[in-house]
Design a protein around this motif. Structure first.
Motif, PDB file in Angstrom:
ATOM      1  N   VAL A  93     -16.142  10.730  24.275  1.00 41.83           N
ATOM      2  CA  VAL A  93     -14.856  11.014  23.634  1.00 41.83           C
ATOM      3  C   VAL A  93     -14.000  11.894  24.539  1.00 41.83           C
ATOM      4  O   VAL A  93     -12.790  11.701  24.660  1.00 41.83           O
ATOM      5  CB  VAL A  93     -15.080  11.663  22.251  1.00 41.83           C
ATOM      6  N   VAL A  94     -14.593  12.858  25.201  1.00 40.54           N
ATOM      7  CA  VAL A  94     -13.850  13.747  26.100  1.00 40.54           C
ATOM      8  C   VAL A  94     -13.294  12.963  27.288  1.00 40.54           C
ATOM      9  O   VAL A  94     -12.145  13.182  27.698  1.00 40.54           O
ATOM     10  CB  VAL A  94     -14.747  14.907  26.571  1.00 40.54           C
ATOM     11  N   VAL A  95     -14.054  12.051  27.825  1.00 39.72           N
ATOM     12  CA  VAL A  95     -13.579  11.240  28.957  1.00 39.72           C
ATOM     13  C   VAL A  95     -12.415  10.361  28.512  1.00 39.72           C
ATOM     14  O   VAL A  95     -11.388  10.263  29.205  1.00 39.72           O
ATOM     15  CB  VAL A  95     -14.734  10.388  29.548  1.00 39.72           C
ATOM     16  N   VAL A  96     -12.525   9.735  27.364  1.00 38.50           N
ATOM     17  CA  VAL A  96     -11.436   8.890  26.853  1.00 38.50           C
ATOM     18  C   VAL A  96     -10.194   9.737  26.595  1.00 38.50           C
ATOM     19  O   VAL A  96      -9.074   9.343  26.942  1.00 38.50           O
ATOM     20  CB  VAL A  96     -11.876   8.143  25.573  1.00 38.50           C
ATOM     21  N   ALA A  97     -10.351  10.912  26.002  1.00 38.10           N
ATOM     22  CA  ALA A  97      -9.213  11.795  25.749  1.00 38.10           C
ATOM     23  C   ALA A  97      -8.564  12.241  27.055  1.00 38.10           C
ATOM     24  O   ALA A  97      -7.336  12.377  27.132  1.00 38.10           O
ATOM     25  CB  ALA A  97      -9.664  13.008  24.940  1.00 38.10           C
ATOM     26  N   GLY A  98      -9.351  12.443  28.090  1.00 37.07           N
ATOM     27  CA  GLY A  98      -8.797  12.792  29.398  1.00 37.07           C
ATOM     28  C   GLY A  98      -7.939  11.684  29.966  1.00 37.07           C
ATOM     29  O   GLY A  98      -6.859  11.937  30.519  1.00 37.07           O
ATOM     30  N   PHE A  99      -8.391  10.449  29.836  1.00 36.83           N
ATOM     31  CA  PHE A  99      -7.594   9.326  30.327  1.00 36.83           C
ATOM     32  C   PHE A  99      -6.319   9.146  29.501  1.00 36.83           C
ATOM     33  O   PHE A  99      -5.262   8.804  30.040  1.00 36.83           O
ATOM     34  CB  PHE A  99      -8.416   8.030  30.344  1.00 36.83           C
ATOM     35  N   VAL A 100      -6.399   9.375  28.200  1.00 41.02           N
ATOM     36  CA  VAL A 100      -5.198   9.292  27.354  1.00 41.02           C
ATOM     37  C   VAL A 100      -4.206  10.372  27.772  1.00 41.02           C
ATOM     38  O   VAL A 100      -2.999  10.119  27.875  1.00 41.02           O
ATOM     39  CB  VAL A 100      -5.562   9.426  25.856  1.00 41.02           C
ATOM     40  N   THR A 101      -4.677  11.571  28.044  1.00 41.90           N
ATOM     41  CA  THR A 101      -3.806  12.654  28.490  1.00 41.90           C
ATOM     42  C   THR A 101      -3.178  12.319  29.837  1.00 41.90           C
ATOM     43  O   THR A 101      -1.984  12.562  30.046  1.00 41.90           O
ATOM     44  CB  THR A 101      -4.600  13.964  28.586  1.00 41.90           C
ATOM     45  N   LEU A 102      -3.947  11.779  30.746  1.00 40.25           N
ATOM     46  CA  LEU A 102      -3.417  11.368  32.043  1.00 40.25           C
ATOM     47  C   LEU A 102      -2.341  10.302  31.878  1.00 40.25           C
ATOM     48  O   LEU A 102      -1.277  10.371  32.497  1.00 40.25           O
ATOM     49  CB  LEU A 102      -4.547  10.850  32.934  1.00 40.25           C
ATOM     50  N   LEU A 154      -0.438   9.754  29.251  1.00 40.15           N
ATOM     51  CA  LEU A 154       0.763  10.368  28.673  1.00 40.15           C
ATOM     52  C   LEU A 154       1.524  11.177  29.717  1.00 40.15           C
ATOM     53  O   LEU A 154       2.756  11.173  29.748  1.00 40.15           O
ATOM     54  CB  LEU A 154       0.385  11.272  27.498  1.00 40.15           C
ATOM     55  N   ALA A 155       0.811  11.885  30.573  1.00 41.21           N
ATOM     56  CA  ALA A 155       1.462  12.701  31.599  1.00 41.21           C
ATOM     57  C   ALA A 155       2.191  11.839  32.617  1.00 41.21           C
ATOM     58  O   ALA A 155       3.266  12.200  33.094  1.00 41.21           O
ATOM     59  CB  ALA A 155       0.433  13.579  32.292  1.00 41.21           C
ATOM     60  N   ILE A 156       1.634  10.696  32.951  1.00 42.46           N
ATOM     61  CA  ILE A 156       2.277   9.811  33.919  1.00 42.46           C
ATOM     62  C   ILE A 156       3.452   9.072  33.282  1.00 42.46           C
ATOM     63  O   ILE A 156       4.508   8.899  33.900  1.00 42.46           O
ATOM     64  CB  ILE A 156       1.254   8.818  34.505  1.00 42.46           C
ATOM     65  N   ARG A 157       3.288   8.673  32.033  1.00 48.34           N
ATOM     66  CA  ARG A 157       4.325   7.893  31.351  1.00 48.34           C
ATOM     67  C   ARG A 157       5.558   8.718  31.014  1.00 48.34           C
ATOM     68  O   ARG A 157       6.683   8.220  31.092  1.00 48.34           O
ATOM     69  CB  ARG A 157       3.760   7.288  30.065  1.00 48.34           C
ATOM     70  N   THR A 158       5.389   9.975  30.625  1.00 46.95           N
ATOM     71  CA  THR A 158       6.512  10.818  30.226  1.00 46.95           C
ATOM     72  C   THR A 158       6.525  12.093  31.062  1.00 46.95           C
ATOM     73  O   THR A 158       6.085  13.140  30.605  1.00 46.95           O
ATOM     74  CB  THR A 158       6.417  11.179  28.731  1.00 46.95           C
ATOM     75  N   PRO A 159       7.054  12.027  32.275  1.00 43.28           N
ATOM     76  CA  PRO A 159       7.083  13.226  33.119  1.00 43.28           C
ATOM     77  C   PRO A 159       8.093  14.240  32.582  1.00 43.28           C
ATOM     78  O   PRO A 159       9.023  13.896  31.856  1.00 43.28           O
ATOM     79  CB  PRO A 159       7.505  12.691  34.481  1.00 43.28           C
ATOM     80  N   ASP A 160       7.897  15.489  32.950  1.00 42.60           N
ATOM     81  CA  ASP A 160       8.814  16.540  32.534  1.00 42.60           C
ATOM     82  C   ASP A 160      10.160  16.347  33.221  1.00 42.60           C
ATOM     83  O   ASP A 160      10.215  15.972  34.391  1.00 42.60           O
ATOM     84  CB  ASP A 160       8.257  17.916  32.900  1.00 42.60           C
TER      85      ASP A 160
END
Length: 81
Positions: free
Chosen positions: A23-32, A34-40
């Protein structure tokens, strides 16, 4: 002692132990993702000057904000007669 001849994947506690890190690995990929898709957004070079102008505008309004403060604090003020 009886020897269990079942394969390892048939034991429930094994999946409980594996599921936590999975679950932690999957959540890490989801976070990555999201970070790539919506940059600051990039800040404007004159953000400080714009902030000072906003503060001047708010200060110039002065008592125009007074009704908002009264509305927010109405529970603390006694009823007007």
């Amino acid at each position: 002692m009886a020897n269990n001849e079942k394969p390892w994947w048939k034991f429930g506690h094994v999946w409980l132990v594996i599921s936590g890190p999975a679950v932690v690995v999957v959540a890490g990929f989801v976070t990555l993702w999201l970070a790539i898709r919506t940059p600051d957004p990039v800040i404007e070079a004159d953000y400080y000057v714009r902030g000072l102008e906003i503060n001047k505008t708010l200060k110039a309004q002065g008592k125009a904000l007074l009704p908002a403060e009264k509305g927010r604090n109405h529970a603390a003020t006694p009823a007007e007669e």
